[in-house]
Scaffold this active site. Structure first.
Site, PDB file in Angstrom:
ATOM      1  N   ASP A   1       0.822  -1.201   0.000  1.00  0.00           N
ATOM      2  CA  ASP A   1       0.000   0.000   0.000  1.00  0.00           C
ATOM      3  C   ASP A   1       0.865   1.264   0.000  1.00  0.00           C
ATOM      4  O   ASP A   1       0.537   2.233   0.661  1.00  0.00           O
ATOM      5  CB  ASP A   1      -0.900  -0.031   1.252  1.00  0.00           C
TER       6      ASP A   1
ATOM      7  N   CYS B   1     -18.866 -15.410  -4.599  1.00  0.00           N
ATOM      8  CA  CYS B   1     -19.887 -14.477  -4.108  1.00  0.00           C
ATOM      9  C   CYS B   1     -21.287 -14.996  -4.458  1.00  0.00           C
ATOM     10  O   CYS B   1     -22.246 -14.747  -3.724  1.00  0.00           O
ATOM     11  CB  CYS B   1     -19.700 -13.085  -4.713  1.00  0.00           C
TER      12      CYS B   1
ATOM     13  N   CYS C   1     -25.068 -13.598  -3.563  1.00  0.00           N
ATOM     14  CA  CYS C   1     -25.018 -12.729  -2.370  1.00  0.00           C
ATOM     15  C   CYS C   1     -24.822 -11.266  -2.779  1.00  0.00           C
ATOM     16  O   CYS C   1     -24.111 -10.968  -3.733  1.00  0.00           O
ATOM     17  CB  CYS C   1     -23.864 -13.183  -1.486  1.00  0.00           C
TER      18      CYS C   1
ATOM     19  N   CYS D   1     -22.921  -7.137   1.055  1.00  0.00           N
ATOM     20  CA  CYS D   1     -22.049  -5.960   1.234  1.00  0.00           C
ATOM     21  C   CYS D   1     -22.644  -4.728   0.564  1.00  0.00           C
ATOM     22  O   CYS D   1     -22.548  -3.615   1.087  1.00  0.00           O
ATOM     23  CB  CYS D   1     -20.640  -6.240   0.709  1.00  0.00           C
TER      24      CYS D   1
ATOM     25  N   CYS E   1     -24.063  -1.315   3.004  1.00  0.00           N
ATOM     26  CA  CYS E   1     -23.229  -0.100   2.984  1.00  0.00           C
ATOM     27  C   CYS E   1     -24.065   1.128   3.371  1.00  0.00           C
ATOM     28  O   CYS E   1     -25.045   1.468   2.708  1.00  0.00           O
ATOM     29  CB  CYS E   1     -22.615   0.091   1.606  1.00  0.00           C
TER      30      CYS E   1
ATOM     31  N   CYS F   1     -17.579   6.527   0.181  1.00  0.00           N
ATOM     32  CA  CYS F   1     -17.157   5.500   1.148  1.00  0.00           C
ATOM     33  C   CYS F   1     -16.652   6.157   2.440  1.00  0.00           C
ATOM     34  O   CYS F   1     -15.838   7.082   2.414  1.00  0.00           O
ATOM     35  CB  CYS F   1     -16.064   4.644   0.514  1.00  0.00           C
TER      36      CYS F   1
ATOM     37  N   CYS G   1     -14.230   2.159   8.054  1.00  0.00           N
ATOM     38  CA  CYS G   1     -15.543   1.497   8.147  1.00  0.00           C
ATOM     39  C   CYS G   1     -15.318   0.046   7.764  1.00  0.00           C
ATOM     40  O   CYS G   1     -14.556  -0.245   6.839  1.00  0.00           O
ATOM     41  CB  CYS G   1     -16.506   2.178   7.178  1.00  0.00           C
TER      42      CYS G   1
ATOM     43  N   CYS H   1     -18.987  -3.516   5.177  1.00  0.00           N
ATOM     44  CA  CYS H   1     -19.122  -4.446   4.049  1.00  0.00           C
ATOM     45  C   CYS H   1     -18.335  -5.726   4.302  1.00  0.00           C
ATOM     46  O   CYS H   1     -18.647  -6.776   3.728  1.00  0.00           O
ATOM     47  CB  CYS H   1     -18.727  -3.788   2.729  1.00  0.00           C
TER      48      CYS H   1
ATOM     49  N   CYS I   1     -20.034  -9.871   5.476  1.00  0.00           N
ATOM     50  CA  CYS I   1     -19.692 -10.908   4.486  1.00  0.00           C
ATOM     51  C   CYS I   1     -19.655 -12.287   5.145  1.00  0.00           C
ATOM     52  O   CYS I   1     -18.925 -12.496   6.116  1.00  0.00           O
ATOM     53  CB  CYS I   1     -18.330 -10.591   3.858  1.00  0.00           C
TER      54      CYS I   1
HETATM   55  S1  SF4 Z   1     -20.837  -9.944   1.231  1.00  0.00           S
HETATM   56 FE1  SF4 Z   1     -19.018 -11.149   0.663  1.00  0.00          FE
HETATM   57  S2  SF4 Z   1     -19.809 -12.959  -0.422  1.00  0.00           S
HETATM   58 FE2  SF4 Z   1     -21.472 -11.425  -0.346  1.00  0.00          FE
HETATM   59  S3  SF4 Z   1     -21.239 -10.323  -2.288  1.00  0.00           S
HETATM   60 FE3  SF4 Z   1     -20.097  -9.171  -0.756  1.00  0.00          FE
HETATM   61  S4  SF4 Z   1     -18.019  -9.927  -0.909  1.00  0.00           S
HETATM   62 FE4  SF4 Z   1     -19.311 -11.413  -1.979  1.00  0.00          FE
HETATM   63  S1  SF4 Z   2     -16.178   0.589   3.878  1.00  0.00           S
HETATM   64 FE1  SF4 Z   2     -18.233   1.165   4.625  1.00  0.00          FE
HETATM   65  S2  SF4 Z   2     -18.803   2.947   3.422  1.00  0.00           S
HETATM   66 FE2  SF4 Z   2     -17.059   1.965   2.347  1.00  0.00          FE
HETATM   67  S3  SF4 Z   2     -18.007   0.576   0.882  1.00  0.00           S
HETATM   68 FE3  SF4 Z   2     -17.684  -0.633   2.739  1.00  0.00          FE
HETATM   69  S4  SF4 Z   2     -19.602  -0.444   3.901  1.00  0.00           S
HETATM   70 FE4  SF4 Z   2     -19.593   1.174   2.351  1.00  0.00          FE
END
Ligand code: SF4
Ligand code: SF4
Length: 338
Positions: free
Chosen positions: A106, A160, A163, A166, A170, A186, A213, A216, A220
């Site tokens: 990073d 995924c 599903c 996420c 959000c 975000c 945050c 998401c 999962c």
């Molecule tokens: S919550 Fe996890 S498994 Fe579901 S769509 Fe998002 S990344 Fe994929």
């Molecule tokens: S980090 Fe939080 S605000 Fe950013 S995409 Fe994931 S759930 Fe949304």
């Protein structure tokens, strides 16, 4: 390039300035012919693995508590991971002799998630992060660019399926479509990368998240398999978990520098720290949390215009009649009951 053209990177200009060097390793480090990718689990060692996601979701329902993203509660991962990658390179050199290499985490124009997914560290989830069936997504990524040809590892298949948890969870609807993130919405971007005022319409949706945050990732299903770090470095520091917003808001700049020494939080500086907490305090005030207005009042005449404006916004969130609603309820909570 399309993502950049849409402006989804916001103020992260460094993402656009390096052009193809980001996607072509040999343009960044001449002579590179292979990339070794690595990942490192980071859940703190005392994480209750059985229900850690529920524990973290629970924090979001306590409006007066300050939430720092799990990855940022311990030591700065850049330092830890870079040192470990250097050690790995040394070990490889002991086996094969000296070789040209450079390690990244990073820290440079490197498409980390894409390199990780193409080399089999996991697949890109709909939230765009890399995840693995046996480790979820709670890990850091690192790379060593090398000047020797290595046999390529294969990508793994994506899991995924249908599903969309996420995307649904959000708070700011930053995942605008599967695999597409508008960083400008975000909360991680807004609280860490973004320097100016936080857009008014997003402030109520930020709840009590003051640095990053995790929502998401918390939601999962694959993160039931997230792993604890083998190292003490990512254990939560005193003062960064379970703290009241008001007590963190009271930190002087000196306190901030002292308590965030060696932590990734330090890079945002005291002014953004206060800005972020002011937003969370405004959300707590709207939820009827006691002591919130008094805490905000202490910074009403802060020398920074940015801080003063966020404090004024926060004080204006006082409900006409105090209610017991949490910030999540106020903003329409999509969270699973814990
Ligand atoms: S919550 Fe996890 S498994 Fe579901 S769509 Fe998002 S990344 Fe994929
Ligand atoms: S980090 Fe939080 S605000 Fe950013 S995409 Fe994931 S759930 Fe949304």
């Amino acid at each position: 390039m399309q993502w950049l053209a849409h402006g989804f990177h916001g103020e992260m200009k460094y993402m656009a300035t390096h052009g193809t060097r980001r996607a072509r390793p040999a343009e960044l480090v001449p002579g590179t012919v292979s990339v070794i990718t690595a990942r490192m689990d980071y859940l703190p060692r005392d994480t209750p693995l059985d229900d850690w996601q529920a524990v973290e979701f629970d924090r979001l329902t306590r409006p007066g508590e300050a939430i720092v993203s799990v990855y940022a509660r311990g030591r700065d991962y850049h330092k830890v991971l870079r040192a470990r990658l250097a050690k790995l390179a040394e070990r490889i050199a002991e086996e094969v002799g000296p070789f040209g290499h450079r390690a990244f985490t990073d820290s440079a124009p490197v498409l980390e998630a894409e390199l990780a997914s193409r080399s089999g560290q996991g697949w890109r989830g709909k939230h765009t992060l890399v995840l693995d069936r046996n480790a979820g997504s709670m890990f850091f990524l690192g790379e060593i660019y090398v000047d020797m040809a290595l046999p390529a590892s294969e990508p793994v298949t994506a899991h995924c399926g249908s599903c969309s948890a996420c995307i649904d969870v959000c708070p700011t609807k930053a995942i605008i479509a599967p695999y597409r993130l508008d960083a400008r919405r975000c909360i991680s971007y807004l609280t860490i990368e973004h320097g100016g005022p936080i857009p008014l319409e997003l402030r109520p949706l930020m709840g009590n998240r003051i640095y990053g945050c995790d929502d998401c990732q918390l939601v999962c299903p694959w993160n039931k398999f997230a792993k604890k770090s083998a190292l003490p470095d990512f254990d939560a520091r005193e003062g960064l978990t379970g703290q009241g917003l008001a007590s963190l808001f009271a930190w002087s700049e000196e306190d901030f520098l002292r308590f965030t020494q060696g932590s990734p939080i330090r890079r945002i500086g005291h002014e953004r720290w206060l800005r972020n907490i002011a937003v969370a305090l405004g959300n707590a005030l709207r939820a009827g949390e006691s002591g919130t207005a008094e805490a905000l009042a202490t910074r009403a005449a802060h020398p920074s215009e940015l801080v003063r404006e966020h404090v004024a916004w926060a004080l204006a969130q006082r409900p006409a009649r105090a209610s017991a609603a949490t910030p999540e309820q106020t903003a329409g909570s999509p969270y699973p009951a814990t």
